[in-house]
Motif scaffolding. Structure first.
Motif: not given
Length: 310
Positions: A218-239
Motif C-alpha cells: 500500500k505504501e509503495i503503491v501510494l508513493m508511486l501514485y502520488d508521484s506519477k499518477g495512474m501511469d505509475g501503478v497501471e501495470d500493477m493493478l492485478t497485484l
C-alpha cells in the motif's frame, strides 16, 4: 565439473582395451557387477580411494585415467591429501572437477582452504556440502560476488539470515530480487521491500511484488501514485490490495470524474463501483456513469434510475 558420462565411457574404453568384461573388472575390484555397470553408464562414480587400484587394473596412469584432476585424486586415494594441500594451491575450478570422486568430508576440507569461490562454483559443489559448509562458502562468496543468479539452487538450504544478507547485497547493486523473493523470510519481506524500493524504485521490486505484504505494498503503491499518477501503478493493478486500489479510484473520481477510472473498473469490487456510481449520479446525473455501465449490472442500474426519477 567432471562429466560422469565421459568418465564412465573412459572406464569402458580402457576395460575393453584390456579385453576384460564388466564382471571380470568387478571381481578384480571386489565390487558388484552392477557397480561397474553404473560407473560406465555415468550413473555413479568410483570412490577416490579406489582410483589407484582401478588405474593399475586398467594398466594406465592416474594422469590417463583422471586427466588434470590426477593431483587431487591421487593424493585423496593414497591418504596424502593433507600433504598435497600444504604443497599446492588448489583452485575452486579444480575442486569442482574432482568433487564427484571425492568423499564429502574431503570436498569440505579442500573448500575451506580456497580463498576465492563464487556462486557458480558453490552450485556445482552443492551435492557434496553439508548445510554448515554451504553457509560458510556462501558468506565468503558474498564478499566479492556481483551476480547472484547461480545461487538459486542453494537457496532452499540456506538459513534465513544468509538469505537476507544476499537480498541486501542485491539491493546495494540495484539488482531485481525476483530469484530470491520466494525465500525471503515473511517477517523480513516488508523491510526488504521498502529498502529495495527506496534504493532502486519499482524496477528493483517488480519481481518481488507478489510476495510483498499488503501494508508495504500500500505504501509503495501510494508513493508511486502520488508521484506519477495512474501511469505509475497501471501495470500493477492485478497485484494492488483491494482497499488500496479503491482508495486510488476514489481519488481519481473526485479529481477527474468517473471516466478516469473506467480502465480500472474490472479490478474493482462491484459493491464499491455501485457506491461510486451512486455518488456520481447524485452529483452529475445518469449520464456521468455511462463509461462504467457495463460493469455495474442491470439491478444496480435499475436502482440508480429509480432513485434518480422517483
Amino acid at each position: 565439473m567432471m562429466d560422469m558420462q565421459q568418465f564412465g565411457r573412459k572406464i569402458s574404453e580402457l576395460r575393453n582395451k584390456q579385453k576384460m568384461t564388466q564382471m571380470e573388472l568387478a571381481d578384480k575390484m571386489n565390487v558388484t557387477f552392477q557397480a561397474v555397470s553404473n560407473w560406465e553408464r555415468g550413473n555413479t562414480m568410483p570412490d577416490a580411494s579406489r582410483l589407484v587400484e582401478l588405474a593399475d587394473i586398467l594398466q594406465v596412469t592416474m594422469d590417463e585415467l583422471c586427466g588434470r584432476n590426477k593431483g587431487i585424486l591421487n593424493s585423496a586415494a593414497t591418504g596424502c591429501l593433507d600433504e598435497y594441500m600444504r604443497e599446492n594451491s588448489i583452485e575452486a575450478e579444480e575442486l569442482c572437477d574432482a568433487a564427484p570422486l571425492l568423499k564429502g568430508e574431503q570436498v569440505e576440507q579442500i573448500a575451506q582452504e580456497i580463498k576465492k569461490i563464487d556462486f557458480d562454483e558453490i552450485s556445482k559443489l552443492l551435492p557434496h556440502l553439508s548445510d554448515n559448509m554451504l553457509t560458510k562458502l556462501v558468506r565468503r562468496a558474498l564478499e566479492y560476488e556481483d551476480h547472484y543468479e547461480n545461487i538459486i539452487c542453494a537457496l532452499p538450504f540456506l538459513p534465513e539470515e544468509i538469505i537476507c544478507e544476499i537480498a541486501y547485497k542485491m539491493i546495494e547493486k540495484n539488482q531485481g530480487l525476483g530469484i530470491i523473493a520466494p525465500f525471503i523470510p515473511e517477517n523480513m519481506r516488508e523491510v526488504i521491500a521498502r529498502k529495495a524500493f527506496e534504493k532502486g524504485g519499482k524496477d528493483t521490486i517488480w519481481d518481488m511484488l507478489p510476495f510483498i505484504p499488503d501494508q508495504a505494498m500500500k505504501e509503495i503503491v501510494l508513493m508511486l501514485y502520488d508521484s506519477k499518477g495512474m501511469d505509475g501503478v497501471e501495470d500493477m493493478l492485478t497485484l494492488i490490495p483491494r482497499e488500496t486500489l479503491e482508495e486510488i479510484a476514489l481519488k481519481e473520481m473526485q479529481e477527474k470524474g468517473l471516466e478516469k477510472i473506467c480502465h480500472i473498473a474490472p479490478f474493482l469490487d462491484n459493491q464499491f463501483l455501485a457506491k461510486l456510481a451512486k455518488k456520481s449520479v447524485s452529483l452529475y446525473g445518469m449520464d456521468s456513469i455511462e463509461c462504467i455501465k457495463f460493469f455495474l449490472g442491470q439491478s444496480v442500474l435499475d436502482d440508480l434510475v429509480g432513485e434518480q426519477f422517483l
